[in-house]
Scaffold this active site. Structure first.
Site, PDB file in Angstrom:
ATOM      1  N   SER A 169       0.835  -1.195   0.000  1.00 41.61           N
ATOM      2  CA  SER A 169       0.000   0.000   0.000  1.00 41.61           C
ATOM      3  C   SER A 169       0.870   1.245   0.000  1.00 41.61           C
ATOM      4  O   SER A 169       2.018   1.221   0.459  1.00 41.61           O
ATOM      5  CB  SER A 169      -0.876   0.007   1.255  1.00 41.61           C
ATOM      6  OG  SER A 169      -1.509   1.258   1.448  1.00 41.61           O
ATOM      7  N   TYR A 195       0.034  -0.165  10.798  1.00 43.34           N
ATOM      8  CA  TYR A 195      -0.291  -0.492   9.414  1.00 43.34           C
ATOM      9  C   TYR A 195       0.874  -0.116   8.502  1.00 43.34           C
ATOM     10  O   TYR A 195       1.283  -0.906   7.643  1.00 43.34           O
ATOM     11  CB  TYR A 195      -1.560   0.246   8.987  1.00 43.34           C
ATOM     12  CG  TYR A 195      -1.977  -0.030   7.561  1.00 43.34           C
ATOM     13  CD1 TYR A 195      -2.472  -1.279   7.192  1.00 43.34           C
ATOM     14  CD2 TYR A 195      -1.878   0.952   6.582  1.00 43.34           C
ATOM     15  CE1 TYR A 195      -2.860  -1.542   5.892  1.00 43.34           C
ATOM     16  CE2 TYR A 195      -2.263   0.697   5.268  1.00 43.34           C
ATOM     17  CZ  TYR A 195      -2.756  -0.546   4.935  1.00 43.34           C
ATOM     18  OH  TYR A 195      -3.125  -0.808   3.634  1.00 43.34           O
TER      19      TYR A 195
END
Length: 343
Positions: A169, A195
């Site tokens: 990501s 994350y």
């Protein structure tokens, strides 16, 4: 970091756009057009929702046989019903015994594995730990896939021409990997930092796996699918996070002008499918890709705005640094108790 950033770019001069002919609006069906996957075996973790499900559908239409490992077997079976040559198997990426059981069953089938898509992931969750005490985003997004890839290695090697794809990501920009405290034992937990470092880990894993695997015909890639509308990835994220980024209003509704700039699910799956199948990537690997092309390196010279999703591009040097990649590999072996021998 500046020093390692410089050496990174020198060490993999292929980390730059190829001019693939595709862009942010290309769909998975468009990037696979003309490619025949008949006889190929593919595993797609999380391949029963969002861009993972679209990835499976497109692979199946190209003739592949796909296995979808899933924690929620009923949901997975329901979602993939009607997709040809697709089977669902049980797997929980936070449970090492479950990973071993899944891999053992696959290896016993004697099949080679042509493409492994490490697609499953969790995002922006409250602090949770697996049974070993590891933070859940790191456990699911990186360590579980590290173990799965290690266990499936004999089948990848047997293919002689395999690709391992890590769905990363742009979130890797949020945080480098914290080698001193990866599990937030000595620092306050921030879900975004958790994350971010798990996505940085995805990128670094692709770098080192490719270095080790290319002698056996196994190449590895990481990718940013784009900002995609209609996935359930952010379902547990606090609305305040989206509001802070300027994407949602005070009532929790996404601004229409932001929504129309997001990718559709077919567009979001395109880079995964391109990385897994494109002949343009022959003899390449260890690269981070986006918009169905190789990404450029971001040396803090790209302006990013969360309300302008197309500006969320580029790869940070720390996340493709070969030394960081080797260090993460050693730490991952230590944390999982697995010696991932690629010879």
């Amino acid at each position: 970091m500046e020093h390692s950033a410089t050496t990174t770019v020198q060490s993999n001069h292929y980390q730059r756009p190829l001019g693939s002919g595709f862009d942010a609006f290309s769909t998975a069906e468009e990037v696979i057009r003309g490619i025949n996957l008949t006889g190929k075996t593919i595993i797609v973790t999380g391949g029963y929702a969002g861009i993972g499900l679209e990835t499976v559908r497109v692979f199946a239409e190209a003739g592949a046989h796909i296995i979808v490992p899933a924690r929620d077997l009923a949901k997975a079976a329901r979602n993939v019903s009607g997709i040809a040559n697709t089977t669902v198997e049980s797997l929980d990426l936070m449970d090492p015994a479950s990973i071993d059981s899944f891999a053992r069953k696959f290896l016993q089938s004697g099949r080679s594995l042509d493409i492994l898509v490490n697609n499953a992931g969790i995002m922006w969750v409250p602090l949770q730990r697996d049974a070993r005490g590891f933070e859940s985003q790191l456990s699911t997004n990186h360590l579980g896939h590290f173990q799965l890839t290690a266990r499936l290695w004999p089948a990848l090697k047997q293919s002689g021409h395999a690709r391992v794809i890590s769905v990363s990501s742009f979130g890797h920009h949020i945080a480098p990997f914290d080698f001193e405290d990866p599990n937030f034992e000595n620092r306050e937990y921030e879900t975004l930092a958790g994350y971010g470092q798990s996505k940085t880990a995805n990128n670094l894993f692709a770098v080192e796996l490719d270095r080790r695997g290319k002698a056996f015909g196994v190449r590895a890639f990481a990718l940013h699918p784009g900002s995609v509308n209609g996935t359930d990835l952010g379902r547990v994220a606090p609305m305040e996070l989206f509001q802070q980024m300027g994407t949602h209003d005070a009532d929790g509704n996404i601004y229409p002008e932001v929504a129309q700039k997001l990718k559709t699910i077919p567009q979001g799956a395109a880079t995964t499918v391109w990385c897994a199948t494109s002949p343009q990537l022959e003899n390449l690997g260890g690269l981070y890709c986006e918009n169905a092309d190789v990404s450029e390196v971001d040396h803090c010279d790209i302006e990013h705005r969360y309300d302008q999703p197309l500006t969320l591009r580029g790869v940070k040097p720390y996340s493709i640094d070969p030394e960081n990649a080797r260090r993460l590999w050693a730490l991952s072996e230590q944390m999982t108790g697995i010696t991932f021998e690629t010879n």
